[in-house]
Design a protein around this motif. Structure first.
Motif, PDB file in Angstrom:
ATOM      1  N   ALA A  66      -2.187  -9.682  31.243  1.00 45.59           N
ATOM      2  CA  ALA A  66      -3.103 -10.745  31.675  1.00 45.59           C
ATOM      3  C   ALA A  66      -3.155 -10.873  33.194  1.00 45.59           C
ATOM      4  O   ALA A  66      -3.926 -11.672  33.720  1.00 45.59           O
ATOM      5  N   GLY A  67      -2.356 -10.081  33.889  1.00 43.63           N
ATOM      6  CA  GLY A  67      -2.318 -10.124  35.349  1.00 43.63           C
ATOM      7  C   GLY A  67      -0.997 -10.662  35.844  1.00 43.63           C
ATOM      8  O   GLY A  67      -0.406 -11.560  35.258  1.00 43.63           O
ATOM      9  N   GLY A  68      -0.530 -10.095  36.902  1.00 44.80           N
ATOM     10  CA  GLY A  68       0.714 -10.531  37.513  1.00 44.80           C
ATOM     11  C   GLY A  68       1.818  -9.507  37.370  1.00 44.80           C
ATOM     12  O   GLY A  68       1.818  -8.694  36.441  1.00 44.80           O
ATOM     13  N   VAL A  69       2.724  -9.554  38.326  1.00 41.09           N
ATOM     14  CA  VAL A  69       3.858  -8.633  38.384  1.00 41.09           C
ATOM     15  C   VAL A  69       5.095  -9.439  38.769  1.00 41.09           C
ATOM     16  O   VAL A  69       5.008 -10.389  39.551  1.00 41.09           O
ATOM     17  N   ARG A  70       6.209  -9.044  38.217  1.00 39.19           N
ATOM     18  CA  ARG A  70       7.498  -9.672  38.543  1.00 39.19           C
ATOM     19  C   ARG A  70       8.531  -8.552  38.646  1.00 39.19           C
ATOM     20  O   ARG A  70       8.495  -7.596  37.882  1.00 39.19           O
ATOM     21  N   TYR A  71       9.455  -8.685  39.590  1.00 39.22           N
ATOM     22  CA  TYR A  71      10.491  -7.678  39.776  1.00 39.22           C
ATOM     23  C   TYR A  71      11.854  -8.241  39.384  1.00 39.22           C
ATOM     24  O   TYR A  71      12.139  -9.426  39.595  1.00 39.22           O
ATOM     25  N   GLY A  72      12.673  -7.370  38.826  1.00 39.19           N
ATOM     26  CA  GLY A  72      14.043  -7.705  38.479  1.00 39.19           C
ATOM     27  C   GLY A  72      14.966  -6.623  39.001  1.00 39.19           C
ATOM     28  O   GLY A  72      14.524  -5.558  39.421  1.00 39.19           O
ATOM     29  N   ARG A  73      16.261  -6.919  38.960  1.00 38.07           N
ATOM     30  CA  ARG A  73      17.256  -5.911  39.345  1.00 38.07           C
ATOM     31  C   ARG A  73      18.410  -5.989  38.356  1.00 38.07           C
ATOM     32  O   ARG A  73      18.955  -7.058  38.091  1.00 38.07           O
ATOM     33  N   ASP A  74      18.763  -4.818  37.825  1.00 39.91           N
ATOM     34  CA  ASP A  74      19.898  -4.736  36.926  1.00 39.91           C
ATOM     35  C   ASP A  74      21.173  -4.913  37.733  1.00 39.91           C
ATOM     36  O   ASP A  74      21.359  -4.279  38.766  1.00 39.91           O
ATOM     37  N   LEU A  75      22.045  -5.792  37.256  1.00 41.93           N
ATOM     38  CA  LEU A  75      23.287  -6.105  37.962  1.00 41.93           C
ATOM     39  C   LEU A  75      24.510  -5.455  37.334  1.00 41.93           C
ATOM     40  O   LEU A  75      25.613  -5.605  37.844  1.00 41.93           O
ATOM     41  N   GLY A  76      24.324  -4.751  36.214  1.00 45.56           N
ATOM     42  CA  GLY A  76      25.466  -4.232  35.475  1.00 45.56           C
ATOM     43  C   GLY A  76      25.948  -5.265  34.472  1.00 45.56           C
ATOM     44  O   GLY A  76      25.480  -6.406  34.460  1.00 45.56           O
ATOM     45  N   TYR A  77      26.870  -4.866  33.637  1.00 43.05           N
ATOM     46  CA  TYR A  77      27.383  -5.726  32.567  1.00 43.05           C
ATOM     47  C   TYR A  77      26.252  -6.295  31.712  1.00 43.05           C
ATOM     48  O   TYR A  77      26.335  -7.419  31.230  1.00 43.05           O
ATOM     49  N   GLY A  78      25.165  -5.542  31.540  1.00 41.44           N
ATOM     50  CA  GLY A  78      24.066  -5.973  30.689  1.00 41.44           C
ATOM     51  C   GLY A  78      23.273  -7.138  31.246  1.00 41.44           C
ATOM     52  O   GLY A  78      22.591  -7.841  30.511  1.00 41.44           O
ATOM     53  N   ARG A  79      23.338  -7.362  32.563  1.00 40.02           N
ATOM     54  CA  ARG A  79      22.652  -8.495  33.181  1.00 40.02           C
ATOM     55  C   ARG A  79      21.544  -8.008  34.106  1.00 40.02           C
ATOM     56  O   ARG A  79      21.734  -7.064  34.859  1.00 40.02           O
ATOM     57  N   THR A  80      20.399  -8.698  34.064  1.00 37.54           N
ATOM     58  CA  THR A  80      19.281  -8.419  34.959  1.00 37.54           C
ATOM     59  C   THR A  80      18.828  -9.730  35.571  1.00 37.54           C
ATOM     60  O   THR A  80      18.522 -10.684  34.856  1.00 37.54           O
ATOM     61  N   VAL A  81      18.792  -9.780  36.913  1.00 42.32           N
ATOM     62  CA  VAL A  81      18.312 -10.973  37.608  1.00 42.32           C
ATOM     63  C   VAL A  81      16.821 -10.789  37.883  1.00 42.32           C
ATOM     64  O   VAL A  81      16.365  -9.705  38.225  1.00 42.32           O
ATOM     65  N   TRP A  82      16.056 -11.860  37.689  1.00 40.43           N
ATOM     66  CA  TRP A  82      14.610 -11.822  37.887  1.00 40.43           C
ATOM     67  C   TRP A  82      14.208 -12.756  39.008  1.00 40.43           C
ATOM     68  O   TRP A  82      14.801 -13.825  39.195  1.00 40.43           O
ATOM     69  N   GLY A  83      13.154 -12.342  39.734  1.00 40.53           N
ATOM     70  CA  GLY A  83      12.653 -13.147  40.840  1.00 40.53           C
ATOM     71  C   GLY A  83      13.729 -13.304  41.902  1.00 40.53           C
ATOM     72  O   GLY A  83      14.553 -12.423  42.115  1.00 40.53           O
ATOM     73  N   GLN A  84      13.721 -14.414  42.543  1.00 35.19           N
ATOM     74  CA  GLN A  84      14.701 -14.671  43.591  1.00 35.19           C
ATOM     75  C   GLN A  84      15.876 -15.481  43.051  1.00 35.19           C
ATOM     76  O   GLN A  84      16.340 -16.431  43.663  1.00 35.19           O
ATOM     77  N   GLY A  85      16.323 -15.065  41.859  1.00 33.85           N
ATOM     78  CA  GLY A  85      17.470 -15.695  41.235  1.00 33.85           C
ATOM     79  C   GLY A  85      17.100 -16.840  40.322  1.00 33.85           C
ATOM     80  O   GLY A  85      17.926 -17.693  40.029  1.00 33.85           O
ATOM     81  N   GLU A  86      15.844 -16.841  39.835  1.00 32.69           N
ATOM     82  CA  GLU A  86      15.420 -17.922  38.944  1.00 32.69           C
ATOM     83  C   GLU A  86      16.184 -17.901  37.624  1.00 32.69           C
ATOM     84  O   GLU A  86      16.510 -18.934  37.082  1.00 32.69           O
ATOM     85  N   TYR A  87      16.468 -16.710  37.111  1.00 31.35           N
ATOM     86  CA  TYR A  87      17.225 -16.596  35.871  1.00 31.35           C
ATOM     87  C   TYR A  87      17.787 -15.189  35.727  1.00 31.35           C
ATOM     88  O   TYR A  87      17.344 -14.259  36.382  1.00 31.35           O
ATOM     89  N   VAL A  88      18.791 -15.083  34.858  1.00 27.07           N
ATOM     90  CA  VAL A  88      19.428 -13.804  34.550  1.00 27.07           C
ATOM     91  C   VAL A  88      19.313 -13.580  33.051  1.00 27.07           C
ATOM     92  O   VAL A  88      19.605 -14.481  32.254  1.00 27.07           O
ATOM     93  N   MET A  89      18.867 -12.401  32.678  1.00 32.02           N
ATOM     94  CA  MET A  89      18.815 -12.014  31.268  1.00 32.02           C
ATOM     95  C   MET A  89      20.104 -11.255  30.949  1.00 32.02           C
ATOM     96  O   MET A  89      20.523 -10.400  31.718  1.00 32.02           O
ATOM     97  N   VAL A  90      20.732 -11.591  29.819  1.00 28.66           N
ATOM     98  CA  VAL A  90      21.992 -10.964  29.428  1.00 28.66           C
ATOM     99  C   VAL A  90      21.810 -10.313  28.064  1.00 28.66           C
ATOM    100  O   VAL A  90      21.469 -10.975  27.089  1.00 28.66           O
ATOM    101  N   ASN A  91      22.058  -9.011  28.007  1.00 25.28           N
ATOM    102  CA  ASN A  91      21.929  -8.238  26.775  1.00 25.28           C
ATOM    103  C   ASN A  91      23.217  -8.371  25.973  1.00 25.28           C
ATOM    104  O   ASN A  91      24.232  -7.778  26.319  1.00 25.28           O
ATOM    105  N   ARG A  92      23.186  -9.133  24.897  1.00 30.99           N
ATOM    106  CA  ARG A  92      24.371  -9.318  24.069  1.00 30.99           C
ATOM    107  C   ARG A  92      24.525  -8.191  23.043  1.00 30.99           C
ATOM    108  O   ARG A  92      25.541  -8.121  22.358  1.00 30.99           O
TER     109      ARG A  92
END
Length: 173
Positions: A66-92
């Motif tokens: 629908a439009g728009g782009v967002r960048y994340g960075r994988d931090l290791g330990y199954g964690r990815t931070v999105w935006g400027q630290g708005e949230y972290v996704m954790v792969n359980r």
């Protein structure tokens, strides 16, 4: 900083796609691109869709149909931070994600997100292409192209969705 975390689990489906379930009730159906193993197509239970693309330096680009782009960075330990630290996704689902969740629960401070770990706010097309080339070189240097900083080869019976214990275990976070 310690951004809020959202956990998720992945289930490999018979058609070689993955069903991702987030702890906040969202769901995604994800399929690796047959021509580009660094690209994952997704659709969610809210009518959204798009792609996730892995770049070098553990950067992930989420493009919304629908439009728009967002960048994340994988931090290791199954964690990815999105935006400027708005949230972290954790792969359980992954070993790394389970380990990261345990370490965070017992208060290991090294799992905090630093400014240096944040993904870029934006990238130019030339910068993205440079990161694609760097990732391709990393994968080529590692042999068959399996892993190399964010992408599984897509080969084998699991369609590239597997837990290899490295940073790619969350298939683009």
């Amino acid at each position: 900083m310690r951004p809020p975390q959202t956990t998720y689990t992945d289930e490999l489906l018979a058609d070689r796609s993955a069903h991702r379930r987030y702890d906040d009730g969202r769901e995604e159906w994800r399929r690796r691109d047959g021509a580009n193993p660094n690209l994952v197509h997704w659709r969610d239970n809210h009518g959204g869709s798009g792609t996730d693309e892995a770049f070098a330096r553990r950067i992930v680009k989420r493009t919304y149909a629908a439009g728009g782009v967002r960048y994340g960075r994988d931090l290791g330990y199954g964690r990815t931070v999105w935006g400027q630290g708005e949230y972290v996704m954790v792969n359980r689902t992954s070993f790394g994600g389970r380990t990261g969740a345990i370490l965070a629960a017992i208060g290991v401070t090294s799992l905090a997100v630093t400014a240096a770990q944040l993904p870029p706010v934006s990238l130019s097309e030339a910068e993205e292409e440079e990161l694609r080339q760097q990732l391709a070189q990393q994968q080529q240097a590692q042999g068959s192209g399996s892993d190399g900083g964010g992408a599984d080869s897509g080969g084998g019976d699991d369609g590239g969705w597997h837990d290899d214990g490295d940073w790619s275990d969350d298939d683009f976070g």
